[in-house]
Design an enzyme around this catalytic site. Structure first.
Site, short mmCIF file in Angstrom:
data_model
loop_
_atom_site.label_atom_id
_atom_site.label_comp_id
_atom_site.label_asym_id
_atom_site.label_seq_id
_atom_site.Cartn_x
_atom_site.Cartn_y
_atom_site.Cartn_z
NE ARG A 148 -3.63 -2.32 2.73
CZ ARG A 148 -3.29 -3.40 3.34
NH1 ARG A 148 -1.98 -3.59 4.00
NH2 ARG A 148 -4.15 -4.12 3.36
CE LYS A 172 -6.17 -1.07 5.10
NZ LYS A 172 -7.51 -1.19 4.41
CG HIS A 242 -4.87 0.86 -3.93
ND1 HIS A 242 -4.01 0.78 -2.78
CD2 HIS A 242 -5.88 -0.14 -3.79
CE1 HIS A 242 -4.71 -0.06 -1.87
NE2 HIS A 242 -5.79 -0.67 -2.52
NE ARG A 245 -3.15 -3.40 -1.73
CZ ARG A 245 -2.70 -4.06 -0.76
NH1 ARG A 245 -1.22 -4.47 -0.52
NH2 ARG A 245 -3.46 -4.87 0.23
CG HIS A 268 -6.25 -8.76 0.73
ND1 HIS A 268 -6.33 -9.12 -0.69
CD2 HIS A 268 -6.17 -7.40 0.88
CE1 HIS A 268 -6.35 -7.90 -1.35
NE2 HIS A 268 -6.15 -6.99 -0.47
CE1 TYR A 277 -6.22 -6.68 -7.32
CE2 TYR A 277 -6.48 -7.97 -5.29
CZ TYR A 277 -6.22 -6.84 -6.13
OH TYR A 277 -5.93 -5.78 -5.18
#
Length: 298
Positions: A148, A172, A242, A245, A268, A277
């Site tokens: 990110r 995160k 992004h 990414r 994730h 994706y």
């Protein structure tokens, strides 16, 4: 409003300390719940124990009438659900009145990606000065690892293991992940490190990528650099950090990488997030077929 504010502050402390949520998430919770509390006050609700499921549903309708996007309403409901679950957990309310409310369905948009040819064009940067080496290294690392933009600009010298060619990232939810660095990324990262000292204003600066003031580059600074490159090379000017990414994940998948491995590298929590994706790949296959198959059209 005082009771509301005290309860909100206690909840946000719980989210920060107990759940380890980021400051950005805490701020979004504060903003959404403040609007929710104002609605409750306008409805003369003086205590959370008087909040009913129907009242929360009316609030969501109110947001809809304000022309708020479905994603905005869904996020508001997420904050409300987290808050009411906390109230029940702490014994402030007997029940969680938000429990049975369903989240509005949001349409998942297909992420924008650059083709491998466009990526090669973007990364073809003449290396003349120290800033060129820095820009080349940043883009190679971002596309090569799927970081990110916030993770990229927050990299320090300690995040990079030059011996084993890996990056350690705290993403995160304060979760650490380890990502391999490919030969291209590592080669240009080492080239940048040879000239990094010329950008330094203070030798105590630990940020990996530096701006012209010798400080760590910012998100905005990286965005401006990327936009200029896209425009100069005639590429999609709507592409964002992004997009790199997304391109990283899509290109890996197209070349046969395992979805769970991509999930781990992207950080994730849920595999369903990574599965978007597969849809990108399907769309690209359809596009290629429609464009190139000799008997696609009569």
């Amino acid at each position: 409003m005082l009771v509301y504010e005290d309860c909100l502050n206690d909840f946000l402390d719980y989210c920060s300390i107990d759940k380890g949520l980021s400051s950005k998430t805490i701020m979004s919770y504060r903003n959404d719940l403040t609007i929710y509390f104002k609605y409750l006050i306008d409805k003369n609700i003086a205590d959370f124990k008087y909040v009913k499921t129907s009242l929360i549903e009316d609030y969501l309708k109110y947001l809809s009438l304000k022309d708020d996007k479905v994603t905005t309403i869904a996020h508001s409901l997420t904050c409300i659900k987290a808050f009411h679950a906390y109230l029940k957990r702490e014994g402030i309310t007997k029940d969680d009145c938000s429990l049975m409310i369903r989240r509005p369905k949001t349409k998942k948009s297909i992420p924008k990606v650059l083709s491998e040819e466009d990526i090669n064009n973007l990364l073809d940067i003449p290396l003349i000065n120290a800033f060129d080496y820095r820009t080349k290294a940043m883009l190679e690392v971002m596309y090569g690892t799927g970081l990110r933009v916030s993770e990229l600009v927050n990299l320090t010298l300690n995040n990079i293991d030059f011996t084993n060619s890996i990056i350690r990232i705290v993403g995160k939810g304060n979760k650490e992940r380890i990502i391999p660095i490919g030969e291209y990324s590592m080669f240009y990262l080492k080239k940048y490190m040879e000239v990094r000292s010329s950008l330094l204003k203070s030798y105590t600066e630990e940020a990996l990528f530096l701006n012209n003031h010798g400080k760590g580059i910012t998100r905005q600074g990286f965005f401006k650099i990327l936009k200029k490159l896209l425009n100069d090379k005639g590429l999609d000017s709507k592409a964002s950090p992004h997009t790199l990414r997304h391109s990283f994940a899509t290109h890996l998948l197209n070349r046969g990488a395992d979805l769970r491995s991509i999930q781990e590298m992207l950080g994730h929590e849920n595999l369903a997030t990574t599965k978007i994706y597969t849809h990108v790949s399907d769309e690209m296959i359809k596009k290629e077929y429609n464009e190139f198959h000799p008997r696609d059209k009569k």
